[in-house]
Write a protein that holds these residues in place. Structure first.
Motif, mmCIF file in Angstrom:
data_model
loop_
_atom_site.group_PDB
_atom_site.id
_atom_site.type_symbol
_atom_site.label_atom_id
_atom_site.label_comp_id
_atom_site.label_asym_id
_atom_site.label_seq_id
_atom_site.Cartn_x
_atom_site.Cartn_y
_atom_site.Cartn_z
ATOM 1 N N ALA A 13 0.098 5.394 -10.631
ATOM 2 C CA ALA A 13 0.221 6.358 -9.602
ATOM 3 C C ALA A 13 0.456 7.845 -9.951
ATOM 4 N N TYR A 14 1.487 7.826 -10.949
ATOM 5 C CA TYR A 14 1.585 9.118 -11.582
ATOM 6 C C TYR A 14 0.508 9.643 -12.040
ATOM 7 N N ARG A 15 -0.348 8.917 -13.018
ATOM 8 C CA ARG A 15 -1.749 9.477 -13.503
ATOM 9 C C ARG A 15 -2.721 10.120 -12.575
ATOM 10 N N ASP A 16 -2.607 9.113 -11.173
ATOM 11 C CA ASP A 16 -3.666 9.376 -10.256
ATOM 12 C C ASP A 16 -3.153 10.673 -9.383
ATOM 13 N N VAL A 17 -1.855 10.823 -9.331
ATOM 14 C CA VAL A 17 -1.328 12.188 -8.575
ATOM 15 C C VAL A 17 -1.786 13.389 -9.283
ATOM 16 N N THR A 18 -1.701 13.324 -10.720
ATOM 17 C CA THR A 18 -1.790 14.538 -11.695
ATOM 18 C C THR A 18 -3.216 14.698 -11.937
ATOM 19 N N ARG A 19 -3.998 13.906 -11.841
ATOM 20 C CA ARG A 19 -5.565 14.143 -12.007
ATOM 21 C C ARG A 19 -6.225 15.308 -11.251
ATOM 22 N N PRO A 20 -7.059 15.973 -12.214
ATOM 23 C CA PRO A 20 -7.539 17.313 -11.509
ATOM 24 C C PRO A 20 -8.398 16.932 -10.330
ATOM 25 N N GLY A 21 -8.405 17.674 -9.223
ATOM 26 C CA GLY A 21 -8.968 17.451 -8.186
ATOM 27 C C GLY A 21 -8.541 16.337 -7.211
ATOM 28 N N SER A 22 -7.401 15.461 -7.699
ATOM 29 C CA SER A 22 -6.861 14.310 -6.816
ATOM 30 C C SER A 22 -5.895 15.032 -5.845
ATOM 31 N N ILE A 25 0.923 15.365 -4.413
ATOM 32 C CA ILE A 25 1.893 14.560 -3.794
ATOM 33 C C ILE A 25 2.290 15.010 -2.246
ATOM 34 N N GLY A 26 2.342 16.229 -2.099
ATOM 35 C CA GLY A 26 2.571 16.667 -0.687
ATOM 36 C C GLY A 26 1.419 16.203 0.251
ATOM 37 N N ALA A 27 0.242 16.300 -0.100
ATOM 38 C CA ALA A 27 -1.053 15.910 0.845
ATOM 39 C C ALA A 27 -0.775 14.513 0.966
ATOM 40 N N ARG A 28 -0.327 13.854 -0.070
ATOM 41 C CA ARG A 28 -0.360 12.260 0.169
ATOM 42 C C ARG A 28 0.753 11.863 1.190
ATOM 43 N N LEU A 29 1.686 12.594 0.882
ATOM 44 C CA LEU A 29 3.005 12.089 1.976
ATOM 45 C C LEU A 29 2.706 12.551 3.206
ATOM 46 N N ALA A 79 18.682 -3.306 -9.420
ATOM 47 C CA ALA A 79 17.280 -3.445 -10.195
ATOM 48 C C ALA A 79 16.243 -3.698 -9.136
ATOM 49 N N ASP A 80 16.707 -4.828 -8.483
ATOM 50 C CA ASP A 80 15.363 -5.778 -7.373
ATOM 51 C C ASP A 80 15.066 -4.426 -6.352
ATOM 52 N N ASP A 81 15.954 -3.674 -5.863
ATOM 53 C CA ASP A 81 15.737 -2.722 -5.122
ATOM 54 C C ASP A 81 15.134 -1.454 -5.477
ATOM 55 N N PHE A 82 15.240 -1.138 -6.850
ATOM 56 C CA PHE A 82 14.611 -0.232 -7.703
ATOM 57 C C PHE A 82 12.963 -0.638 -7.866
ATOM 58 N N GLY A 83 12.993 -1.865 -8.193
ATOM 59 C CA GLY A 83 11.630 -2.605 -8.452
ATOM 60 C C GLY A 83 10.714 -2.629 -6.998
ATOM 61 N N VAL A 84 11.327 -2.831 -5.968
ATOM 62 C CA VAL A 84 10.791 -2.674 -4.791
ATOM 63 C C VAL A 84 10.397 -1.000 -4.384
ATOM 64 N N PHE A 85 11.138 -0.245 -4.749
ATOM 65 C CA PHE A 85 11.127 1.070 -4.395
ATOM 66 C C PHE A 85 9.732 1.428 -5.408
ATOM 67 N N LEU A 86 9.853 1.273 -6.545
ATOM 68 C CA LEU A 86 8.559 1.481 -7.518
ATOM 69 C C LEU A 86 7.410 1.039 -7.059
ATOM 70 N N TRP A 87 7.361 -0.223 -6.559
ATOM 71 C CA TRP A 87 6.103 -0.701 -5.939
ATOM 72 C C TRP A 87 5.661 -0.137 -4.739
ATOM 73 N N LEU A 88 6.695 0.151 -3.993
ATOM 74 C CA LEU A 88 6.404 0.770 -2.621
ATOM 75 C C LEU A 88 5.825 2.227 -2.985
ATOM 76 N N MET A 89 6.381 3.038 -3.580
ATOM 77 C CA MET A 89 6.139 4.383 -3.894
ATOM 78 C C MET A 89 4.479 4.418 -4.589
ATOM 79 N N GLY A 90 4.513 3.393 -5.754
ATOM 80 C CA GLY A 90 3.196 3.294 -6.272
ATOM 81 C C GLY A 90 2.151 2.874 -5.299
ATOM 82 N N SER A 91 2.141 2.082 -4.274
ATOM 83 C CA SER A 91 1.480 1.638 -3.407
ATOM 84 C C SER A 91 1.163 2.740 -2.451
ATOM 85 N N LEU A 92 2.295 3.321 -1.861
ATOM 86 C CA LEU A 92 2.102 4.364 -1.015
ATOM 87 C C LEU A 92 1.258 5.607 -1.372
ATOM 88 N N LEU A 93 1.484 6.099 -2.531
ATOM 89 C CA LEU A 93 0.933 7.168 -3.307
ATOM 90 C C LEU A 93 -0.438 6.910 -3.454
#
Length: 112
Positions: A13-22, A25-29, A79-93
């Motif tokens: 998700a980070y790589r995708d957000v920082t890719r030129p022309g992509s 984060i603001g537009a995605r949110l 850690a379980d909440d953080f794991g769900v958070f990482l999955w959710l943010m990656g999926s949403l972005l």
């Protein structure tokens, strides 16, 4: 989902957000409410209602006082909440980025 898989998804998700022309984060949110509406009314074919429901369950899990692994177990419980958070943010972005790209080519903007 294993910790390594969640970390890999966050990295993609980070790589995708920082890719030129992509879309940034603001537009995605800002696109998330439009994405949810388009999925619910069936106009966006890139994501099913099942995945949207799974994301909604992820949000409920994070805000719910009931956990699979309680927080009183310190690091493990958080850690379980953080794991769900990482999955959710990656999926949403990721999904909102694909939606913004789809929207650019498929949604006609009416003149003002």
């Amino acid at each position: 989902m294993a910790k390594a898989a969640r970390a890999a998804q966050a990295w993609r998700a980070y790589r995708d957000v920082t890719r030129p022309g992509s879309p940034g984060i603001g537009a995605r949110l800002r696109a998330v409410p439009r994405l949810v509406g388009a999925v619910l009314n069936g106009t966006y074919p890139g994501m099913g209602r099942g995945k949207l429901a799974l994301m909604g369950l992820g949000v409920l899990y994070m805000i719910s006082p009931i956990d699979v692994i309680p927080e009183f177990l310190l690091l493990v419980g958080v850690a379980d909440d953080f794991g769900v958070f990482l999955w959710l943010m990656g999926s949403l972005l990721g999904e909102s980025g694909r939606y913004v790209d789809w929207e650019r080519t498929h949604v006609r903007v009416l003149p003002s």
